[in-house]
Design a protein around this motif. Structure first.
Motif, PDB file in Angstrom:
ATOM      1  N   ARG A  37     -13.210  29.636 -27.625  1.00  0.00           N
ATOM      2  CA  ARG A  37     -11.734  29.768 -28.022  1.00  0.00           C
ATOM      3  C   ARG A  37     -11.309  30.393 -26.681  1.00  0.00           C
ATOM      4  NH1 ARG A  37      -7.895  31.600 -32.708  1.00  0.00           N
ATOM      5  NH2 ARG A  37      -5.951  31.524 -31.556  1.00  0.00           N
TER       6      ARG A  37
ATOM      7  N   ASP B 262     -10.496  22.906 -40.310  1.00  0.00           N
ATOM      8  CA  ASP B 262     -10.844  24.013 -39.610  1.00  0.00           C
ATOM      9  C   ASP B 262     -10.798  25.084 -40.513  1.00  0.00           C
ATOM     10  OD1 ASP B 262     -10.638  26.037 -37.257  1.00  0.00           O
ATOM     11  OD2 ASP B 262      -8.349  26.093 -37.758  1.00  0.00           O
TER      12      ASP B 262
ATOM     13  N   HIS C 223      -5.696  27.628 -29.264  1.00  0.00           N
ATOM     14  CA  HIS C 223      -4.900  27.516 -30.058  1.00  0.00           C
ATOM     15  C   HIS C 223      -3.626  28.770 -29.888  1.00  0.00           C
ATOM     16  CE1 HIS C 223      -2.929  27.294 -33.999  1.00  0.00           C
ATOM     17  NE2 HIS C 223      -2.956  28.496 -34.113  1.00  0.00           N
TER      18      HIS C 223
ATOM     19  N   TYR D 204       1.598  27.861 -45.847  1.00  0.00           N
ATOM     20  CA  TYR D 204       1.571  29.086 -45.974  1.00  0.00           C
ATOM     21  C   TYR D 204       2.549  29.687 -46.817  1.00  0.00           C
ATOM     22  CZ  TYR D 204      -0.408  28.300 -41.449  1.00  0.00           C
ATOM     23  OH  TYR D 204      -1.423  27.836 -40.563  1.00  0.00           O
TER      24      TYR D 204
ATOM     25  N   SER E   9     -13.262  28.906 -37.284  1.00  0.00           N
ATOM     26  CA  SER E   9     -12.628  29.664 -36.208  1.00  0.00           C
ATOM     27  C   SER E   9     -12.395  31.058 -36.504  1.00  0.00           C
ATOM     28  CB  SER E   9     -11.078  29.171 -36.015  1.00  0.00           C
ATOM     29  OG  SER E   9     -11.115  27.797 -35.775  1.00  0.00           O
TER      30      SER E   9
ATOM     31  N   ALA F 263      -6.158  22.571 -40.632  1.00  0.00           N
ATOM     32  CA  ALA F 263      -6.350  23.822 -40.587  1.00  0.00           C
ATOM     33  C   ALA F 263      -6.006  24.340 -42.059  1.00  0.00           C
ATOM     34  CB  ALA F 263      -5.668  24.367 -39.669  1.00  0.00           C
TER      35      ALA F 263
ATOM     36  N   GLY G 153      -0.401  28.943 -31.013  1.00  0.00           N
ATOM     37  CA  GLY G 153       0.614  29.806 -31.785  1.00  0.00           C
ATOM     38  C   GLY G 153       0.875  28.744 -32.925  1.00  0.00           C
ATOM     39  N   SER G 154       1.829  28.929 -33.565  1.00  0.00           N
ATOM     40  CA  SER G 154       2.330  28.094 -34.733  1.00  0.00           C
ATOM     41  C   SER G 154       3.823  28.087 -34.730  1.00  0.00           C
ATOM     42  CB  SER G 154       1.850  28.884 -36.099  1.00  0.00           C
ATOM     43  OG  SER G 154       1.948  27.857 -37.122  1.00  0.00           O
ATOM     44  N   GLN G 155       4.196  26.946 -35.582  1.00  0.00           N
ATOM     45  CA  GLN G 155       5.808  26.430 -35.439  1.00  0.00           C
ATOM     46  C   GLN G 155       6.112  26.336 -34.213  1.00  0.00           C
ATOM     47  OE1 GLN G 155       7.454  25.309 -37.617  1.00  0.00           O
ATOM     48  NE2 GLN G 155       9.439  25.376 -36.903  1.00  0.00           N
TER      49      GLN G 155
ATOM     50  N   GLU H 287      -6.487  20.674 -34.789  1.00  0.00           N
ATOM     51  CA  GLU H 287      -6.526  21.542 -35.781  1.00  0.00           C
ATOM     52  C   GLU H 287      -5.324  21.664 -36.342  1.00  0.00           C
ATOM     53  OE1 GLU H 287      -7.845  24.960 -34.150  1.00  0.00           O
ATOM     54  OE2 GLU H 287     -10.039  24.295 -33.370  1.00  0.00           O
ATOM     55  N   PRO H 288      -4.396  20.687 -36.858  1.00  0.00           N
ATOM     56  CA  PRO H 288      -2.971  20.746 -37.379  1.00  0.00           C
ATOM     57  C   PRO H 288      -3.317  21.465 -38.946  1.00  0.00           C
ATOM     58  CG  PRO H 288      -3.536  18.585 -37.493  1.00  0.00           C
ATOM     59  CD  PRO H 288      -4.720  19.343 -36.958  1.00  0.00           C
ATOM     60  N   GLY H 289      -2.133  22.524 -39.111  1.00  0.00           N
ATOM     61  CA  GLY H 289      -2.023  22.868 -40.445  1.00  0.00           C
ATOM     62  C   GLY H 289      -0.643  22.716 -41.110  1.00  0.00           C
TER      63      GLY H 289
ATOM     64  N   GLY I 103      -3.962  23.867 -33.139  1.00  0.00           N
ATOM     65  CA  GLY I 103      -2.829  23.250 -34.053  1.00  0.00           C
ATOM     66  C   GLY I 103      -1.753  23.758 -33.495  1.00  0.00           C
ATOM     67  N   GLY I 104      -0.739  23.996 -34.399  1.00  0.00           N
ATOM     68  CA  GLY I 104       0.834  24.635 -33.891  1.00  0.00           C
ATOM     69  C   GLY I 104       2.009  23.879 -34.133  1.00  0.00           C
ATOM     70  N   LEU I 105       1.961  22.742 -34.142  1.00  0.00           N
ATOM     71  CA  LEU I 105       3.022  21.885 -33.930  1.00  0.00           C
ATOM     72  C   LEU I 105       3.975  22.178 -35.432  1.00  0.00           C
ATOM     73  CD1 LEU I 105       4.734  19.865 -32.806  1.00  0.00           C
ATOM     74  CD2 LEU I 105       3.644  17.872 -34.103  1.00  0.00           C
TER      75      LEU I 105
HETATM   76  C1  LIG Z   1      -3.656  28.731 -37.932  1.00  0.00           C
HETATM   77  C2  LIG Z   1      -4.500  28.098 -37.165  1.00  0.00           C
HETATM   78  C3  LIG Z   1      -4.300  26.659 -36.977  1.00  0.00           C
HETATM   79  C4  LIG Z   1      -3.185  25.895 -37.531  1.00  0.00           C
HETATM   80  O1  LIG Z   1      -1.952  26.275 -37.089  1.00  0.00           O
HETATM   81  P1  LIG Z   1      -0.643  25.392 -37.670  1.00  0.00           P
HETATM   82  O2  LIG Z   1       0.401  26.143 -36.930  1.00  0.00           O
HETATM   83  O3  LIG Z   1      -0.575  25.443 -39.166  1.00  0.00           O
HETATM   84  O4  LIG Z   1      -1.000  23.992 -37.243  1.00  0.00           O
HETATM   85  C5  LIG Z   1      -5.104  26.048 -36.049  1.00  0.00           C
HETATM   86  N1  LIG Z   1      -6.107  26.421 -35.445  1.00  0.00           N
HETATM   87  C6  LIG Z   1      -6.414  27.879 -35.373  1.00  0.00           C
HETATM   88  C7  LIG Z   1      -7.633  28.494 -34.686  1.00  0.00           C
HETATM   89  C8  LIG Z   1      -5.544  28.429 -36.360  1.00  0.00           C
HETATM   90  O5  LIG Z   1      -5.808  29.901 -36.512  1.00  0.00           O
END
Ligand SMILES: *Cc1c(COP(=O)(O)O)cnc(C)c1O
Length: 425
Positions: A158, A88, A208, A382, A111, A67, A210-212, A285-287, A247-249
Protein backbone atom coordinates in the motif's frame (compact mmCIF):
# COMPACT_ATOMS: atom_id res chain seq x y z
CA UNK A 1 -43.90 15.19 0.36
CA UNK A 2 -45.96 14.25 -2.64
CA UNK A 3 -46.81 10.80 -3.92
CA UNK A 4 -43.97 8.65 -5.28
CA UNK A 5 -41.14 10.97 -4.38
CA UNK A 6 -37.81 9.19 -4.35
CA UNK A 7 -35.30 10.67 -1.94
CA UNK A 8 -32.29 12.35 -3.59
CA UNK A 9 -29.64 9.80 -4.54
CA UNK A 10 -31.78 6.98 -3.16
CA UNK A 11 -34.11 5.73 -5.87
CA UNK A 12 -35.21 2.67 -3.88
CA UNK A 13 -36.31 4.74 -0.88
CA UNK A 14 -39.40 6.74 -1.74
CA UNK A 15 -42.69 8.11 -0.48
CA UNK A 16 -45.71 6.39 -1.99
CA UNK A 17 -48.84 8.19 -0.88
CA UNK A 18 -48.12 9.32 2.69
CA UNK A 19 -45.79 6.45 3.54
CA UNK A 20 -42.04 6.15 3.18
CA UNK A 21 -41.08 2.84 1.57
CA UNK A 22 -37.91 0.84 1.03
CA UNK A 23 -38.65 -0.91 -2.26
CA UNK A 24 -42.23 -2.21 -1.80
CA UNK A 25 -42.19 -2.26 2.01
CA UNK A 26 -43.82 0.49 4.06
CA UNK A 27 -41.43 1.47 6.84
CA UNK A 28 -44.18 2.20 9.37
CA UNK A 29 -45.23 -1.42 9.09
CA UNK A 30 -41.66 -2.70 9.58
CA UNK A 31 -41.29 -0.47 12.66
CA UNK A 32 -44.55 -1.86 14.10
CA UNK A 33 -43.55 -5.46 13.45
CA UNK A 34 -39.92 -5.35 14.51
CA UNK A 35 -39.65 -2.36 16.85
CA UNK A 36 -37.10 0.43 16.79
CA UNK A 37 -34.27 1.30 16.39
CA UNK A 38 -34.29 -0.79 13.23
CA UNK A 39 -31.93 -0.79 10.26
CA UNK A 40 -33.63 -1.45 6.92
CA UNK A 41 -31.60 -2.10 3.75
CA UNK A 42 -32.62 -2.34 0.11
CA UNK A 43 -31.08 -5.20 -1.82
CA UNK A 44 -31.93 -3.50 -5.12
CA UNK A 45 -30.12 -0.34 -4.01
CA UNK A 46 -26.98 -2.32 -3.18
CA UNK A 47 -27.05 -4.19 -6.47
CA UNK A 48 -27.64 -1.03 -8.48
CA UNK A 49 -24.70 0.67 -6.75
CA UNK A 50 -22.59 -2.36 -7.62
CA UNK A 51 -23.89 -2.34 -11.20
CA UNK A 52 -22.50 1.17 -11.72
CA UNK A 53 -19.01 -0.18 -11.00
CA UNK A 54 -19.62 -3.28 -13.12
CA UNK A 55 -20.68 -1.07 -16.07
CA UNK A 56 -17.61 1.06 -15.51
CA UNK A 57 -15.34 -1.98 -15.79
CA UNK A 58 -17.12 -3.74 -18.68
CA UNK A 59 -14.54 -5.36 -20.94
CA UNK A 60 -11.71 -5.01 -18.40
CA UNK A 61 -10.01 -7.47 -16.10
CA UNK A 62 -11.31 -6.11 -12.83
CA UNK A 63 -12.19 -7.47 -9.41
CA UNK A 64 -14.46 -5.50 -7.09
CA UNK A 65 -13.63 -6.21 -3.45
CA UNK A 66 -16.35 -4.84 -1.18
CA UNK A 67 -14.70 -3.08 1.79
CA UNK A 68 -16.82 -4.87 4.34
CA UNK A 69 -16.02 -2.70 7.33
CA UNK A 70 -18.70 -0.37 5.92
CA UNK A 71 -21.36 -2.96 6.75
CA UNK A 72 -20.30 -6.47 7.65
CA UNK A 73 -23.65 -8.13 8.38
CA UNK A 74 -23.63 -11.65 6.99
CA UNK A 75 -26.62 -11.27 4.67
CA UNK A 76 -25.12 -8.08 3.20
CA UNK A 77 -21.90 -10.00 2.48
CA UNK A 78 -23.97 -12.81 0.98
CA UNK A 79 -25.62 -10.41 -1.48
CA UNK A 80 -22.21 -9.17 -2.67
CA UNK A 81 -20.63 -12.64 -2.73
CA UNK A 82 -23.48 -13.93 -4.88
CA UNK A 83 -23.00 -10.95 -7.21
CA UNK A 84 -19.36 -11.98 -7.75
CA UNK A 85 -17.61 -9.58 -5.38
CA UNK A 86 -14.50 -10.28 -3.42
CA UNK A 87 -13.91 -8.60 -0.06
CA UNK A 88 -11.46 -6.14 1.42
CA UNK A 89 -10.97 -7.14 5.04
CA UNK A 90 -9.13 -5.51 7.94
CA UNK A 91 -9.19 -8.27 10.58
CA UNK A 92 -9.34 -11.99 11.14
CA UNK A 93 -12.87 -11.49 12.43
CA UNK A 94 -13.89 -10.05 9.09
CA UNK A 95 -12.30 -13.04 7.33
CA UNK A 96 -14.40 -15.39 9.48
CA UNK A 97 -17.49 -13.42 8.44
CA UNK A 98 -16.60 -13.72 4.74
CA UNK A 99 -16.31 -17.48 5.07
CA UNK A 100 -19.55 -17.72 7.07
CA UNK A 101 -21.35 -15.76 4.35
CA UNK A 102 -20.09 -18.03 1.57
CA UNK A 103 -17.46 -15.64 0.18
CA UNK A 104 -14.50 -16.93 -1.84
CA UNK A 105 -11.25 -16.57 0.15
CA UNK A 106 -9.26 -16.38 -3.09
CA UNK A 107 -11.01 -13.05 -3.74
CA UNK A 108 -10.13 -11.61 -0.34
CA UNK A 109 -7.56 -8.87 0.17
CA UNK A 110 -6.35 -8.14 3.67
CA UNK A 111 -5.70 -4.45 4.43
CA UNK A 112 -4.72 -2.69 7.64
CA UNK A 113 -1.61 -1.45 9.44
CA UNK A 114 -1.69 -3.88 12.35
CA UNK A 115 -2.18 -7.48 11.22
CA UNK A 116 -1.20 -9.94 13.93
CA UNK A 117 0.74 -13.15 13.29
CA UNK A 118 -2.38 -15.14 14.20
CA UNK A 119 -4.41 -13.22 11.60
CA UNK A 120 -1.70 -13.74 8.96
CA UNK A 121 -1.68 -17.46 9.67
CA UNK A 122 -5.47 -17.72 9.52
CA UNK A 123 -5.51 -15.87 6.17
CA UNK A 124 -2.68 -17.97 4.69
CA UNK A 125 -4.36 -21.20 5.75
CA UNK A 126 -7.59 -20.37 3.91
CA UNK A 127 -5.67 -19.07 0.89
CA UNK A 128 -6.62 -15.40 0.60
CA UNK A 129 -5.86 -13.56 -2.63
CA UNK A 130 -3.53 -10.86 -1.35
CA UNK A 131 -2.09 -9.14 1.70
CA UNK A 132 -2.04 -5.38 1.31
CA UNK A 133 1.07 -4.66 3.36
CA UNK A 134 1.53 -1.25 4.98
CA UNK A 135 5.10 -1.27 6.35
CA UNK A 136 8.54 -2.85 5.85
CA UNK A 137 8.34 -4.42 9.30
CA UNK A 138 5.11 -6.15 8.32
CA UNK A 139 6.85 -7.63 5.25
CA UNK A 140 9.42 -9.37 7.44
CA UNK A 141 6.84 -10.80 9.82
CA UNK A 142 4.56 -11.97 7.02
CA UNK A 143 7.45 -13.70 5.24
CA UNK A 144 8.38 -15.48 8.47
CA UNK A 145 4.80 -16.61 9.15
CA UNK A 146 4.37 -17.84 5.58
CA UNK A 147 7.65 -19.80 5.69
CA UNK A 148 6.52 -21.42 8.92
CA UNK A 149 3.51 -22.75 7.01
CA UNK A 150 5.56 -23.72 3.96
CA UNK A 151 3.72 -21.11 1.88
CA UNK A 152 4.44 -17.95 -0.06
CA UNK A 153 2.23 -15.02 0.87
CA UNK A 154 0.89 -12.99 -2.07
CA UNK A 155 1.61 -9.32 -1.32
CA UNK A 156 0.79 -5.89 -2.58
CA UNK A 157 2.31 -2.77 -1.04
CA UNK A 158 0.00 0.00 0.00
CA UNK A 159 1.70 3.14 -1.19
CA UNK A 160 0.85 6.57 0.08
CA UNK A 161 0.43 8.86 -2.92
CA UNK A 162 0.38 12.03 -0.74
CA UNK A 163 -2.69 13.56 -2.37
CA UNK A 164 -5.35 15.43 -0.43
CA UNK A 165 -8.79 13.87 -0.90
CA UNK A 166 -10.38 17.03 0.60
CA UNK A 167 -12.55 15.13 3.03
CA UNK A 168 -12.86 15.04 6.84
CA UNK A 169 -9.39 14.71 8.46
CA UNK A 170 -10.46 11.51 10.27
CA UNK A 171 -11.26 9.82 6.96
CA UNK A 172 -8.35 11.11 4.90
CA UNK A 173 -5.67 8.44 4.67
CA UNK A 174 -3.33 9.18 1.77
CA UNK A 175 -1.41 12.16 3.09
CA UNK A 176 2.07 12.24 4.64
CA UNK A 177 1.50 12.13 8.36
CA UNK A 178 -1.23 9.49 8.14
CA UNK A 179 -0.50 6.13 9.73
CA UNK A 180 -1.41 4.36 6.49
CA UNK A 181 0.74 3.10 3.65
CA UNK A 182 4.39 3.31 2.61
CA UNK A 183 5.67 6.75 1.57
CA UNK A 184 6.03 7.21 -2.17
CA UNK A 185 9.79 7.79 -1.92
CA UNK A 186 10.29 4.59 0.13
CA UNK A 187 8.20 2.36 -2.13
CA UNK A 188 10.93 1.20 -4.50
CA UNK A 189 13.21 0.00 -1.73
CA UNK A 190 10.25 -1.68 0.02
CA UNK A 191 9.46 -3.55 -3.22
CA UNK A 192 13.10 -4.65 -3.53
CA UNK A 193 12.95 -5.85 0.06
CA UNK A 194 9.66 -7.72 -0.53
CA UNK A 195 11.03 -9.39 -3.67
CA UNK A 196 14.07 -10.58 -1.70
CA UNK A 197 12.10 -12.28 1.07
CA UNK A 198 11.66 -16.05 0.68
CA UNK A 199 8.11 -16.22 2.11
CA UNK A 200 6.61 -13.57 -0.16
CA UNK A 201 5.44 -13.30 -3.75
CA UNK A 202 4.90 -9.75 -5.01
CA UNK A 203 1.61 -9.57 -6.89
CA UNK A 204 0.40 -5.98 -6.79
CA UNK A 205 0.34 -2.38 -5.69
CA UNK A 206 -2.47 -0.60 -3.90
CA UNK A 207 -3.50 2.75 -2.51
CA UNK A 208 -6.50 4.18 -0.68
CA UNK A 209 -6.52 7.92 -0.17
CA UNK A 210 -9.56 8.50 2.01
CA UNK A 211 -13.30 8.23 2.24
CA UNK A 212 -16.38 10.24 1.24
CA UNK A 213 -14.45 11.70 -1.71
CA UNK A 214 -16.81 13.76 -3.85
CA UNK A 215 -14.47 14.93 -6.60
CA UNK A 216 -12.61 12.91 -9.25
CA UNK A 217 -9.42 15.01 -9.16
CA UNK A 218 -7.78 13.31 -6.14
CA UNK A 219 -8.38 9.91 -7.79
CA UNK A 220 -6.80 11.04 -11.05
CA UNK A 221 -3.82 12.51 -9.19
CA UNK A 222 -3.36 9.39 -7.08
CA UNK A 223 -3.54 7.21 -10.19
CA UNK A 224 -0.71 9.17 -11.81
CA UNK A 225 1.42 8.80 -8.70
CA UNK A 226 0.74 5.04 -8.48
CA UNK A 227 1.43 4.44 -12.17
CA UNK A 228 4.73 6.33 -11.85
CA UNK A 229 5.68 3.83 -9.16
CA UNK A 230 4.55 0.83 -11.21
CA UNK A 231 6.90 1.97 -13.99
CA UNK A 232 9.74 2.53 -11.55
CA UNK A 233 9.31 -0.78 -9.69
CA UNK A 234 8.94 -2.83 -12.86
CA UNK A 235 12.02 -1.27 -14.43
CA UNK A 236 13.87 -2.34 -11.29
CA UNK A 237 12.89 -5.91 -12.18
CA UNK A 238 9.91 -6.51 -9.90
CA UNK A 239 6.80 -7.28 -11.99
CA UNK A 240 3.48 -5.97 -10.66
CA UNK A 241 0.53 -8.09 -11.68
CA UNK A 242 -2.43 -6.10 -10.36
CA UNK A 243 -3.14 -2.47 -9.56
CA UNK A 244 -5.62 -1.75 -6.74
CA UNK A 245 -7.04 1.77 -6.50
CA UNK A 246 -8.78 1.34 -3.14
CA UNK A 247 -12.18 2.71 -2.25
CA UNK A 248 -13.35 6.06 -1.00
CA UNK A 249 -16.02 7.24 -3.42
CA UNK A 250 -18.52 9.40 -1.56
CA UNK A 251 -22.31 9.35 -1.45
CA UNK A 252 -25.00 12.02 -1.27
CA UNK A 253 -25.66 12.69 2.42
CA UNK A 254 -26.79 16.28 2.18
CA UNK A 255 -26.70 17.50 -1.39
CA UNK A 256 -23.19 16.13 -2.00
CA UNK A 257 -22.57 15.44 -5.67
CA UNK A 258 -19.94 12.72 -6.01
CA UNK A 259 -19.32 11.40 -9.52
CA UNK A 260 -21.20 8.20 -10.41
CA UNK A 261 -18.94 5.15 -10.23
CA UNK A 262 -19.19 4.45 -13.97
CA UNK A 263 -18.46 8.08 -14.90
CA UNK A 264 -15.50 8.22 -12.53
CA UNK A 265 -14.10 5.01 -13.97
CA UNK A 266 -14.57 6.20 -17.52
CA UNK A 267 -12.22 9.07 -16.63
CA UNK A 268 -9.76 6.85 -14.79
CA UNK A 269 -9.70 4.23 -17.53
CA UNK A 270 -8.99 6.91 -20.13
CA UNK A 271 -5.91 7.81 -18.13
CA UNK A 272 -4.94 4.16 -17.63
CA UNK A 273 -5.28 3.49 -21.37
CA UNK A 274 -3.29 6.60 -22.25
CA UNK A 275 -0.48 5.42 -20.00
CA UNK A 276 -0.63 1.87 -21.35
CA UNK A 277 -1.99 0.11 -18.25
CA UNK A 278 -5.61 -0.37 -19.34
CA UNK A 279 -5.29 -4.11 -19.85
CA UNK A 280 -3.78 -4.84 -16.44
CA UNK A 281 -5.63 -6.74 -13.74
CA UNK A 282 -7.44 -3.98 -11.83
CA UNK A 283 -8.90 -4.06 -8.34
CA UNK A 284 -11.01 -1.65 -6.33
CA UNK A 285 -12.23 -1.65 -2.73
CA UNK A 286 -15.46 0.36 -2.50
CA UNK A 287 -17.34 0.32 0.81
CA UNK A 288 -19.58 3.30 1.53
CA UNK A 289 -20.62 3.82 -2.09
CA UNK A 290 -22.05 0.27 -2.29
CA UNK A 291 -24.16 0.35 0.87
CA UNK A 292 -24.41 3.85 2.36
CA UNK A 293 -27.54 4.99 0.59
CA UNK A 294 -29.08 1.52 0.59
CA UNK A 295 -30.02 1.73 4.26
CA UNK A 296 -32.05 3.75 6.75
CA UNK A 297 -32.34 3.58 10.51
CA UNK A 298 -35.86 3.83 11.90
CA UNK A 299 -36.25 5.43 15.29
CA UNK A 300 -39.27 6.34 17.41
CA UNK A 301 -39.76 9.78 18.93
CA UNK A 302 -39.89 9.28 22.70
CA UNK A 303 -40.27 12.84 23.99
CA UNK A 304 -40.36 16.38 22.74
CA UNK A 305 -38.55 18.70 25.14
CA UNK A 306 -38.96 22.36 24.28
CA UNK A 307 -36.35 24.73 25.72
CA UNK A 308 -35.37 28.36 25.79
CA UNK A 309 -32.38 27.95 23.49
CA UNK A 310 -33.06 24.60 21.89
CA UNK A 311 -35.93 22.24 21.33
CA UNK A 312 -34.96 18.61 21.71
CA UNK A 313 -36.51 15.70 19.92
CA UNK A 314 -35.48 12.67 21.96
CA UNK A 315 -35.51 9.45 19.97
CA UNK A 316 -34.80 5.82 20.82
CA UNK A 317 -31.73 5.51 18.53
CA UNK A 318 -28.46 6.87 19.90
CA UNK A 319 -24.75 7.29 19.27
CA UNK A 320 -24.25 3.60 19.98
CA UNK A 321 -26.47 2.84 16.94
CA UNK A 322 -25.44 5.79 14.75
CA UNK A 323 -21.90 6.79 15.74
CA UNK A 324 -21.04 9.00 12.74
CA UNK A 325 -22.42 12.33 14.02
CA UNK A 326 -20.56 11.97 17.35
CA UNK A 327 -17.39 10.70 15.69
CA UNK A 328 -17.09 12.86 12.59
CA UNK A 329 -19.74 15.57 13.04
CA UNK A 330 -21.39 13.77 10.13
CA UNK A 331 -24.73 14.81 8.68
CA UNK A 332 -27.58 12.36 8.16
CA UNK A 333 -30.92 13.51 6.81
CA UNK A 334 -33.82 12.74 9.13
CA UNK A 335 -37.30 12.44 7.66
CA UNK A 336 -40.69 11.28 8.93
CA UNK A 337 -41.92 7.86 7.88
CA UNK A 338 -45.48 9.23 7.81
CA UNK A 339 -45.32 13.01 7.26
CA UNK A 340 -47.68 15.35 9.13
CA UNK A 341 -48.96 18.70 7.95
CA UNK A 342 -48.28 21.97 9.75
CA UNK A 343 -45.23 24.11 10.40
CA UNK A 344 -43.33 22.11 12.96
CA UNK A 345 -40.36 23.33 14.96
CA UNK A 346 -36.59 23.31 14.79
CA UNK A 347 -35.15 20.51 16.93
CA UNK A 348 -31.90 18.92 17.89
CA UNK A 349 -32.52 15.20 17.45
CA UNK A 350 -30.77 13.38 20.28
CA UNK A 351 -30.62 9.89 21.76
CA UNK A 352 -30.95 8.56 25.31
CA UNK A 353 -27.21 7.97 25.90
CA UNK A 354 -25.63 9.94 28.76
CA UNK A 355 -23.21 12.01 26.66
CA UNK A 356 -23.63 15.50 25.23
CA UNK A 357 -22.04 14.05 22.08
CA UNK A 358 -25.09 11.84 21.68
CA UNK A 359 -26.82 13.74 18.91
CA UNK A 360 -28.08 12.52 15.56
CA UNK A 361 -29.04 15.79 13.90
CA UNK A 362 -28.86 19.46 14.82
CA UNK A 363 -31.29 22.26 14.00
CA UNK A 364 -33.73 20.18 12.00
CA UNK A 365 -37.13 21.46 10.97
CA UNK A 366 -39.53 18.65 11.89
CA UNK A 367 -43.28 18.23 12.29
CA UNK A 368 -43.40 15.47 14.89
CA UNK A 369 -45.22 14.14 17.92
CA UNK A 370 -44.17 11.53 20.47
CA UNK A 371 -44.70 8.07 19.02
CA UNK A 372 -43.87 9.10 15.44
CA UNK A 373 -41.26 7.09 13.57
CA UNK A 374 -38.40 8.93 11.88
CA UNK A 375 -36.01 7.55 9.27
CA UNK A 376 -32.34 8.49 9.56
CA UNK A 377 -31.13 8.30 5.96
CA UNK A 378 -27.84 7.15 4.43
CA UNK A 379 -27.43 4.72 7.32
CA UNK A 380 -26.23 1.69 5.35
CA UNK A 381 -22.50 2.35 5.83
CA UNK A 382 -20.42 2.80 8.99
CA UNK A 383 -23.46 2.67 11.27
CA UNK A 384 -24.36 -0.90 12.28
CA UNK A 385 -20.76 -2.01 11.73
CA UNK A 386 -19.59 0.65 14.23
CA UNK A 387 -22.46 0.13 16.68
CA UNK A 388 -21.62 -0.60 20.31
CA UNK A 389 -23.34 -1.63 23.53
CA UNK A 390 -22.51 1.61 25.35
CA UNK A 391 -25.01 2.22 28.17
CA UNK A 392 -25.85 -1.52 27.92
CA UNK A 393 -28.03 -0.87 24.94
CA UNK A 394 -28.57 -3.95 22.81
CA UNK A 395 -27.73 -3.39 19.18
CA UNK A 396 -30.60 -2.82 16.74
CA UNK A 397 -32.26 -5.44 14.56
CA UNK A 398 -31.63 -5.40 10.80
CA UNK A 399 -33.97 -6.08 7.88
CA UNK A 400 -33.03 -6.71 4.27
CA UNK A 401 -35.83 -5.79 1.88
CA UNK A 402 -35.99 -7.58 -1.45
CA UNK A 403 -39.02 -6.31 -3.39
CA UNK A 404 -42.10 -7.26 -1.38
CA UNK A 405 -40.12 -9.46 1.04
CA UNK A 406 -38.56 -8.27 4.28
CA UNK A 407 -35.97 -10.64 5.75
CA UNK A 408 -34.92 -10.27 9.38
CA UNK A 409 -31.13 -10.62 8.97
CA UNK A 410 -30.15 -9.82 12.53
CA UNK A 411 -32.23 -10.09 15.68
CA UNK A 412 -32.36 -7.29 18.19
CA UNK A 413 -29.82 -7.88 20.97
CA UNK A 414 -31.29 -8.37 24.41
CA UNK A 415 -29.71 -7.02 27.59
CA UNK A 416 -28.75 -10.60 28.38
CA UNK A 417 -26.88 -10.87 25.05
CA UNK A 418 -24.83 -7.83 25.99
CA UNK A 419 -23.45 -9.46 29.16
CA UNK A 420 -23.59 -13.12 28.17
CA UNK A 421 -19.78 -13.48 28.22
CA UNK A 422 -19.34 -11.91 31.65
CA UNK A 423 -18.97 -13.67 34.98
CA UNK A 424 -19.34 -12.75 38.63
CA UNK A 425 -16.27 -13.47 40.74
C1 LIG B 1 -12.15 1.78 4.50
C2 LIG B 1 -11.34 1.30 3.37
C3 LIG B 1 -11.94 1.16 2.11
C4 LIG B 1 -13.36 1.56 1.83
O1 LIG B 1 -13.55 2.93 1.93
P1 LIG B 1 -14.96 3.57 1.50
O2 LIG B 1 -14.76 5.02 1.71
O3 LIG B 1 -15.98 3.00 2.40
O4 LIG B 1 -15.19 3.22 0.07
C5 LIG B 1 -11.17 0.64 1.10
N1 LIG B 1 -9.87 0.28 1.29
C6 LIG B 1 -9.27 0.41 2.48
C7 LIG B 1 -7.86 0.00 2.64
C8 LIG B 1 -9.98 0.94 3.56
O5 LIG B 1 -9.36 1.09 4.74
Amino acid sequence: MTANTALPGQPHIAYAGDQLHVEAMALSQLAREHGTPLFVYSKAAMLSALAAYQRGFAGRQAQICYAMKANSSLAILQVFAEAGCGFDIVSGGELARVLAAGGDPAKVIFSGVGKTRAEMKQALQVGIGCFNVESEAELDVLSEVAMGLGKKAPVSLRVNPNVDPKTHPYISTGLKGNKFGIAHEDALSAYRHAASLPGLKVVGIDCHIGSQITDSTPYLDAMDRVLDLVAEVESAGVPIHHIDFGGGLGINYNGDTPPQADALWAQLLTKLDARGYGQRQLMIEPGRSLVGNAGVCLTEVLYLKPGEQKNFCIVDAAMNDLPRPAMYQAFHQIVPVTPRTGDGLVYDVVGPVCESGDWIGRDRQLRVAAGDVLAVLSAGAYCMSMASNYNTRGRAAEILVDGTKAHLIRQRESAFDTFALEQLV
